[in-house]
Design a protein around this motif. Structure first.
Motif, PDB file in Angstrom:
ATOM      1  N   PHE A   1     -14.389  -6.519  -4.305  1.00 23.61           N
ATOM      2  CA  PHE A   1     -12.711  -5.109  -4.230  1.00 23.61           C
ATOM      3  C   PHE A   1     -11.528  -4.981  -3.289  1.00 23.61           C
ATOM      4  O   PHE A   1     -10.576  -5.417  -3.527  1.00 23.61           O
ATOM      5  N   GLU A   2     -12.167  -5.532  -2.001  1.00 21.36           N
ATOM      6  CA  GLU A   2     -11.184  -5.449  -0.835  1.00 21.36           C
ATOM      7  C   GLU A   2     -10.613  -6.871  -1.035  1.00 21.36           C
ATOM      8  O   GLU A   2      -9.359  -7.102  -0.498  1.00 21.36           O
ATOM      9  N   ALA A   3     -10.810  -7.427  -2.145  1.00 18.97           N
ATOM     10  CA  ALA A   3      -9.676  -8.547  -1.892  1.00 18.97           C
ATOM     11  C   ALA A   3      -8.336  -8.236  -2.858  1.00 18.97           C
ATOM     12  O   ALA A   3      -7.551  -9.274  -2.550  1.00 18.97           O
ATOM     13  N   LEU A   4      -8.650  -7.766  -2.901  1.00 21.78           N
ATOM     14  CA  LEU A   4      -6.779  -7.365  -4.011  1.00 21.78           C
ATOM     15  C   LEU A   4      -5.805  -6.630  -3.115  1.00 21.78           C
ATOM     16  O   LEU A   4      -4.884  -6.106  -2.568  1.00 21.78           O
ATOM     17  N   ARG A   5      -6.620  -5.733  -1.765  1.00 21.83           N
ATOM     18  CA  ARG A   5      -5.610  -5.316  -0.668  1.00 21.83           C
ATOM     19  C   ARG A   5      -4.824  -6.360  -0.323  1.00 21.83           C
ATOM     20  O   ARG A   5      -3.414  -5.918   0.101  1.00 21.83           O
ATOM     21  N   PRO A   6      -4.896  -7.653   0.750  1.00 20.12           N
ATOM     22  CA  PRO A   6      -3.876  -8.173   1.045  1.00 20.12           C
ATOM     23  C   PRO A   6      -2.887  -8.873   0.290  1.00 20.12           C
ATOM     24  O   PRO A   6      -1.711  -9.510   0.669  1.00 20.12           O
ATOM     25  N   VAL A   7      -3.296  -9.076  -1.034  1.00 21.90           N
ATOM     26  CA  VAL A   7      -2.113  -9.086  -2.342  1.00 21.90           C
ATOM     27  C   VAL A   7      -1.366  -8.069  -2.403  1.00 21.90           C
ATOM     28  O   VAL A   7      -0.107  -8.648  -2.555  1.00 21.90           O
ATOM     29  N   ALA A   8      -2.121  -6.782  -2.462  1.00 24.04           N
ATOM     30  CA  ALA A   8      -1.399  -6.173  -2.547  1.00 24.04           C
ATOM     31  C   ALA A   8      -0.188  -5.717  -1.206  1.00 24.04           C
ATOM     32  O   ALA A   8       1.292  -5.672  -1.625  1.00 24.04           O
ATOM     33  N   TYR A   9      -0.565  -6.184  -0.478  1.00 25.62           N
ATOM     34  CA  TYR A   9       0.379  -6.540   0.728  1.00 25.62           C
ATOM     35  C   TYR A   9       1.482  -6.941   1.110  1.00 25.62           C
ATOM     36  O   TYR A   9       2.749  -6.470   1.292  1.00 25.62           O
ATOM     37  N   GLY A  10       1.032  -8.537   0.436  1.00 25.95           N
ATOM     38  CA  GLY A  10       2.027  -9.361   0.531  1.00 25.95           C
ATOM     39  C   GLY A  10       2.930  -9.153  -0.567  1.00 25.95           C
ATOM     40  O   GLY A  10       3.796  -9.713  -0.176  1.00 25.95           O
ATOM     41  N   GLU A  11       2.834  -8.244  -1.399  1.00 32.20           N
ATOM     42  CA  GLU A  11       3.412  -7.752  -2.486  1.00 32.20           C
ATOM     43  C   GLU A  11       4.613  -6.859  -1.984  1.00 32.20           C
ATOM     44  O   GLU A  11       5.897  -6.809  -2.783  1.00 32.20           O
ATOM     45  N   ILE A  12       4.355  -6.408  -1.396  1.00 32.51           N
ATOM     46  CA  ILE A  12       5.331  -5.136  -1.357  1.00 32.51           C
ATOM     47  C   ILE A  12       5.555  -4.933   0.863  1.00 32.51           C
ATOM     48  O   ILE A  12       5.984  -3.890   1.072  1.00 32.51           O
ATOM     49  N   LYS A  13       5.017  -5.944   1.410  1.00 31.53           N
ATOM     50  CA  LYS A  13       5.330  -5.702   2.780  1.00 31.53           C
ATOM     51  C   LYS A  13       6.695  -5.267   2.966  1.00 31.53           C
ATOM     52  O   LYS A  13       7.389  -5.401   4.377  1.00 31.53           O
ATOM     53  N   LYS A  14       7.589  -6.302   2.631  1.00 30.52           N
ATOM     54  CA  LYS A  14       8.971  -5.915   3.484  1.00 30.52           C
ATOM     55  C   LYS A  14       9.656  -4.513   2.696  1.00 30.52           C
ATOM     56  O   LYS A  14      10.996  -4.094   3.037  1.00 30.52           O
ATOM     57  N   HIS A  15       8.487  -3.639   1.883  1.00 30.90           N
ATOM     58  CA  HIS A  15       9.470  -1.923   2.232  1.00 30.90           C
ATOM     59  C   HIS A  15       8.748  -1.252   2.640  1.00 30.90           C
ATOM     60  O   HIS A  15       8.518   0.249   2.866  1.00 30.90           O
ATOM     61  N   LEU A  16       7.269  -1.882   3.606  1.00 25.84           N
ATOM     62  CA  LEU A  16       6.772  -1.147   4.860  1.00 25.84           C
ATOM     63  C   LEU A  16       7.451  -0.927   5.814  1.00 25.84           C
ATOM     64  O   LEU A  16       6.832  -0.304   6.664  1.00 25.84           O
ATOM     65  N   GLN A  17       8.549  -2.027   5.923  1.00 26.12           N
ATOM     66  CA  GLN A  17       9.042  -1.715   7.445  1.00 26.12           C
ATOM     67  C   GLN A  17       9.637  -0.652   7.948  1.00 26.12           C
ATOM     68  O   GLN A  17       9.977   0.415   6.940  1.00 26.12           O
ATOM     69  N   GLY A  18       9.018   0.176   8.801  1.00 22.79           N
ATOM     70  CA  GLY A  18       9.686   1.729   9.863  1.00 22.79           C
ATOM     71  C   GLY A  18       9.006   2.711   8.698  1.00 22.79           C
ATOM     72  O   GLY A  18       9.740   3.947   9.291  1.00 22.79           O
ATOM     73  N   VAL A  19       8.374   2.452   7.711  1.00 22.76           N
ATOM     74  CA  VAL A  19       6.857   3.542   7.051  1.00 22.76           C
ATOM     75  C   VAL A  19       5.926   4.318   8.411  1.00 22.76           C
ATOM     76  O   VAL A  19       5.771   2.810   8.472  1.00 22.76           O
ATOM     77  N   SER A  20       5.285   5.033   8.200  1.00 23.49           N
ATOM     78  CA  SER A  20       3.893   5.690   9.023  1.00 23.49           C
ATOM     79  C   SER A  20       3.401   5.264   8.610  1.00 23.49           C
ATOM     80  O   SER A  20       2.890   4.153   7.591  1.00 23.49           O
ATOM     81  N   GLY A  21       1.964   4.617   9.378  1.00 26.90           N
ATOM     82  CA  GLY A  21       0.150   4.029   8.577  1.00 26.90           C
ATOM     83  C   GLY A  21       0.563   4.655   8.153  1.00 26.90           C
ATOM     84  O   GLY A  21      -0.244   4.395   6.757  1.00 26.90           O
ATOM     85  N   GLU A  22       0.285   6.112   7.960  1.00 30.45           N
ATOM     86  CA  GLU A  22      -0.189   6.746   6.804  1.00 30.45           C
ATOM     87  C   GLU A  22       0.504   6.876   5.603  1.00 30.45           C
ATOM     88  O   GLU A  22      -0.278   5.950   4.274  1.00 30.45           O
TER      89      GLU A  22
END
Length: 263
Positions: A157-178
């Motif tokens: 199930f961990e294989a979904l995480r990098p896919v999810a990250y790749g789809e939204i990484k542009k929107h993660l800039q500047g957000v907290s780790g949490e």
């Protein structure tokens, strides 16, 4: 008293017997090793109790020949007996019919020790757009499992995480780790929902429907376990004696036994 009951169950039911299913590379062997707390390979026996050379078994599988009745047993946990369905997932109609016959016979076997007590159907998530293939369709639409509960296991199930990250990484800039972790987790859930696999599994027209499903991830890491699968299997069992039988295989896992007993 509990010891006497366990001994009586062992004499009447024998070992807890599981049929594990799923396509190649679904992580089935790793799951069994985790359940039995070992990294060793299982010993394999035929229906008469004769030990079979694993090299012969592997060679037969490569040629497309596999006997689902063969028993896999781990030295670390001999109270479990496993059967592997490998063969029909590759598209062999003969193997599919053999699997159906095996389930039918073992679900209604006269001797309690010969019956299968649970079915674990593994679906890997490292190819999430192809979670429900022809093999899954045939099994859940056409197989009758009787009183034997089916637990669907979403592996890797961990294989979904990098896919999810790749789809939204542009929107993660500047957000907290949490916040970052929260958004990735939410996208993972969205990806899983988009597969539609749960709707297809629990389709009321299916002849076989899971009693429950679990997600397993990072099973290749040493600090992970299959407690969620064992707990789900225990709760899926309608027979109280079978629950106790499964308890007895996990006597060293006190936390799991307590959780299931309370539930």
């Amino acid at each position: 008293m509990a010891t006497i009951e366990a001994q009586d169950l062992r004499e009447r039911i024998g070992r807890f017997r599981v049929l594990i299913m799923g396509r190649a590379n679904a992580g089935k062997t790793t799951i069994l090793q985790k359940v039995c707390n070992t990294t060793d390979q299982p010993e394999i026996y035929d229906t008469k109790g004769n030990k079979i050379d694993t090299t012969i078994v592997n060679s037969s599988i490569k040629r497309g020949n596999h006997d689902i009745a063969n028993e896999m047993v781990f030295k670390s946990c001999p109270d479990f007996v496993f059967h592997d369905s490998c063969g029909f997932e590759a598209g062999s109609e003969e193997e599919f019919e053999s699997m159906k016959k095996f389930i039918s016979e073992r679900a209604h076997a006269t001797k309690l020790e010969d019956r299968i007590h649970a079915i674990w159907y593994c679906i890997p998530m490292d190819d999430h757009w192809r979670t429900f293939q022809r093999a899954e369709e045939k099994f859940f639409q056409e197989c009758e499992t009787g009183h034997v509960p089916v637990v669907t296991v979403f592996t890797k199930f961990e294989a979904l995480r990098p896919v999810a990250y790749g789809e939204i990484k542009k929107h993660l800039q500047g957000v907290s780790g949490e916040e970052r972790s929260k958004r990735i987790a939410e996208r993972v859930e969205e990806l899983f929902a988009k597969t539609g696999v749960l709707d297809r599994l629990y389709n009321p027209e299916n002849r076989a429907r899971p009693k429950s499903h679990v997600r397993l991830q990072n099973m290749n890491k040493p600090n992970t376990n299959c407690d969620a699968l064992l707990e789900s299997t225990t709760l899926a069992l309608d027979d109280e004696e079978l629950r106790l039988c499964l308890f007895s295989t996990q006597k060293s896992n006190m936390e799991l036994c307590i959780k299931c007993a309370i539930a």
